[in-house]
Design a protein around this motif. Structure first.
Motif, PDB file in Angstrom:
ATOM      1  N   ILE A 133      14.875  35.710   0.610  1.00 51.79           N
ATOM      2  CA  ILE A 133      16.259  36.094   0.304  1.00 51.79           C
ATOM      3  C   ILE A 133      17.152  34.891   0.601  1.00 51.79           C
ATOM      4  N   ALA A 134      17.936  34.466  -0.393  1.00 50.78           N
ATOM      5  CA  ALA A 134      18.933  33.410  -0.167  1.00 50.78           C
ATOM      6  C   ALA A 134      20.224  34.114   0.236  1.00 50.78           C
ATOM      7  N   ASN A 135      20.578  33.973   1.511  1.00 49.23           N
ATOM      8  CA  ASN A 135      21.679  34.736   2.094  1.00 49.23           C
ATOM      9  C   ASN A 135      22.884  33.825   2.284  1.00 49.23           C
ATOM     10  N   ARG A 136      23.722  33.752   1.244  1.00 49.10           N
ATOM     11  CA  ARG A 136      24.892  32.873   1.278  1.00 49.10           C
ATOM     12  C   ARG A 136      25.891  33.299   0.214  1.00 49.10           C
ATOM     13  N   ARG A 137      27.134  32.803   0.353  1.00 52.10           N
ATOM     14  CA  ARG A 137      28.179  33.137  -0.617  1.00 52.10           C
ATOM     15  C   ARG A 137      27.936  32.473  -1.971  1.00 52.10           C
ATOM     16  N   ALA A 138      27.603  31.176  -1.949  1.00 51.38           N
ATOM     17  CA  ALA A 138      27.540  30.402  -3.185  1.00 51.38           C
ATOM     18  C   ALA A 138      26.383  30.846  -4.069  1.00 51.38           C
ATOM     19  N   PRO A 139      26.601  30.839  -5.386  1.00 51.94           N
ATOM     20  CA  PRO A 139      25.521  31.146  -6.318  1.00 51.94           C
ATOM     21  C   PRO A 139      24.346  30.184  -6.119  1.00 51.94           C
ATOM     22  N   LEU A 140      23.169  30.564  -6.593  1.00 50.18           N
ATOM     23  CA  LEU A 140      21.989  29.720  -6.452  1.00 50.18           C
ATOM     24  C   LEU A 140      21.949  28.681  -7.569  1.00 50.18           C
ATOM     25  N   THR A 141      21.453  27.497  -7.225  1.00 49.94           N
ATOM     26  CA  THR A 141      21.282  26.448  -8.246  1.00 49.94           C
ATOM     27  C   THR A 141      19.795  26.081  -8.319  1.00 49.94           C
ATOM     28  N   LEU A 142      19.331  25.291  -7.358  1.00 47.47           N
ATOM     29  CA  LEU A 142      17.926  24.868  -7.356  1.00 47.47           C
ATOM     30  C   LEU A 142      16.964  26.022  -7.081  1.00 47.47           C
ATOM     31  N   GLU A 143      17.431  27.075  -6.411  1.00 50.25           N
ATOM     32  CA  GLU A 143      16.568  28.221  -6.076  1.00 50.25           C
ATOM     33  C   GLU A 143      16.689  29.371  -7.077  1.00 50.25           C
ATOM     34  N   ARG A 144      17.404  29.140  -8.150  1.00 47.25           N
ATOM     35  CA  ARG A 144      17.610  30.202  -9.144  1.00 47.25           C
ATOM     36  C   ARG A 144      16.257  30.742  -9.650  1.00 47.25           C
ATOM     37  N   GLY A 145      16.079  32.051  -9.607  1.00 47.40           N
ATOM     38  CA  GLY A 145      14.821  32.653 -10.051  1.00 47.40           C
ATOM     39  C   GLY A 145      13.716  32.577  -9.013  1.00 47.40           C
ATOM     40  N   LYS A 146      14.011  31.923  -7.870  1.00 42.23           N
ATOM     41  CA  LYS A 146      12.998  31.710  -6.828  1.00 42.23           C
ATOM     42  C   LYS A 146      13.311  32.492  -5.559  1.00 42.23           C
ATOM     43  N   ALA A 147      14.428  33.212  -5.552  1.00 44.84           N
ATOM     44  CA  ALA A 147      14.830  33.973  -4.369  1.00 44.84           C
ATOM     45  C   ALA A 147      15.799  35.073  -4.804  1.00 44.84           C
ATOM     46  N   TRP A 148      15.937  36.110  -3.950  1.00 37.91           N
ATOM     47  CA  TRP A 148      16.932  37.160  -4.180  1.00 37.91           C
ATOM     48  C   TRP A 148      18.225  36.690  -3.524  1.00 37.91           C
ATOM     49  N   HIS A 149      19.297  36.643  -4.289  1.00 33.04           N
ATOM     50  CA  HIS A 149      20.573  36.175  -3.770  1.00 33.04           C
ATOM     51  C   HIS A 149      21.378  37.350  -3.221  1.00 33.04           C
ATOM     52  N   ILE A 150      21.627  37.348  -1.916  1.00 32.73           N
ATOM     53  CA  ILE A 150      22.447  38.387  -1.279  1.00 32.73           C
ATOM     54  C   ILE A 150      23.613  37.682  -0.579  1.00 32.73           C
ATOM     55  N   THR A 151      24.832  38.006  -0.991  1.00 31.36           N
ATOM     56  CA  THR A 151      25.989  37.288  -0.456  1.00 31.36           C
ATOM     57  C   THR A 151      26.455  37.855   0.886  1.00 31.36           C
TER      58      THR A 151
END
Lengths: 248, 248
Positions: free
Chosen positions: B115-133
């Motif tokens: 899980i990518a846990n941050r405000r900013a949208p994903l760039t290099l990790e796009r499609g490689k993690a679940w984005h939870i702000t």
């Protein structure tokens, strides 16, 4: 006008580079178009470095001047919302003094270069690392790298398109280490010539593969001749990771 | 016929899943087509797990039976050369006994969920993690996770399409930790139900966001009802990382 310092992360693959180009998409255009959409103003972005097509950034620094009042956090959110289709994100935003300049105030820049050193083709790391199948002697690479550290004429490691007035640069650090099948090269300097990191990495890879003796790197440097360059590493593995500024 | 055990890495994004599908590309088809091109034989691949569309693998295990004589290394190289356009790679290949079966001999499976846990949208990790702000309380998630460890009826965490005969499974490990802005969830069991990891992760995320109390996970489990599921996590963050076999 308020000056905002931005920290920017991007996947360089779809871009012609950081700087605005007439012939294709750039990180600068993505940020400036978003800033225009958000503010109605014509916004110019200045960045600490000018990365090439395909080069990535984990933490590029940049600044923009905006007349419309904004809380930094709100500006960051608004820019990210507009840029969302592009793989660019503002990860931090703060107000800085009017004389703070992302490029001219910057006193240090750091890059990391990733080499995926294995037989099998890349899958999840495709476009994110340089794939070298021949086993690399990372210890030999690290030893050879030390001959480039210090103040030198880096003409050999400079693109013919480089616009710097002098080929003299001081390389503060060049270190090579291995994490499993990844070989990581860390480079730090006040500033770099165009293609300098990729040129140094290309020659280090030749040392790692055993195609160059360890002292060949020092000879290439001493030649001060672009023809002495062994190999320019591809952009895929290069990441801008840090810009350093004097303490306020 | 010689049986070869393969270790396979893939980016799940472009695939309909690991198993061959009539309606789109699959990892199985990629490997089997390459094996056919290399050997001229009709080759069937059996894998340790059947991952869904978009799910990745760092080290899936599989086997193929091939009549034509091959050194394992040469077979690996030939398969990789043929699969190169697809983001699938064989990272290891060895000869195994005829009674070794990638699926039926497998006694343990491990997944990692990112899980990518941050405000900013994903760039290099796009499609490689679940984005939870929203900030995640990973310690609360880890405590809640322990109520799922052990032998239970996992009906709540089971897809309606699951083909397993019984919803009873023994979960050996479920651990949550943070590395910077990444929250990692590790799951280990002899085997999992369809969507079990993603269903567990979805509910853990609700706990992490504070939308579920820590004991809500135990209540959802006790309900033995798919309607009690809070959230199914997207496939992007899921990686098959290990298949365990008895020592030969």
């Amino acid at each position: 006008m308020t000056r905002f310092a931005l920290t920017i992360e991007f996947d360089g693959a779809p871009f012609m580079g950081l700087q605005r180009q007439s012939h294709g998409p750039s990180v600068q255009q993505s940020v400036e178009d978003a800033a225009h959409a958000v503010t109605g103003e014509t916004v110019i972005m200045h960045a600490a470095g000018r990365t090439d097509s395909g080069v990535h950034a984990l933490a590029m620094r940049a600044h923009v001047d905006i007349a419309k009042p904004f809380e930094p956090f709100r500006l960051m959110e608004a820019l990210n919302a507009r840029m969302r289709p592009d793989p660019v994100a503002v990860t931090a935003c703060e107000v800085v003094p009017d004389d703070w300049h992302a490029r001219f105030s910057c006193v240090g820049r750091a890059y990391v270069y990733r080499i995926a050193n294995r037989r099998a083709p890349l899958t999840l790391e495709r476009g994110k690392a340089w794939h070298i199948t021949r086993p690399l002697d990372h210890a030999a690479m690290d030893r050879a790298a030390q001959s480039l550290v210090g103040r030198h004429d880096f003409t050999t490691f400079r693109s013919v398109h480089c616009q710097a007035q002098s080929p003299l640069k001081t390389l503060d650090r060049l270190a090579v280490r291995r994490e499993g099948e990844t070989v990581l090269i860390e480079a730090e300097a006040r500033s770099f010539l165009h293609h300098q990191v990729r040129s140094m990495v290309g020659c280090l890879a030749l040392v790692g593969m055993g195609r160059w003796e360890e002292d060949a790197l020092a000879q290439a440097l001493a030649a001060r001749d672009r023809q002495a360059l062994g190999l320019n590493a591809p952009p895929d593995g290069l990441y801008f990771v840090k810009a350093v500024y004097p303490e306020a």
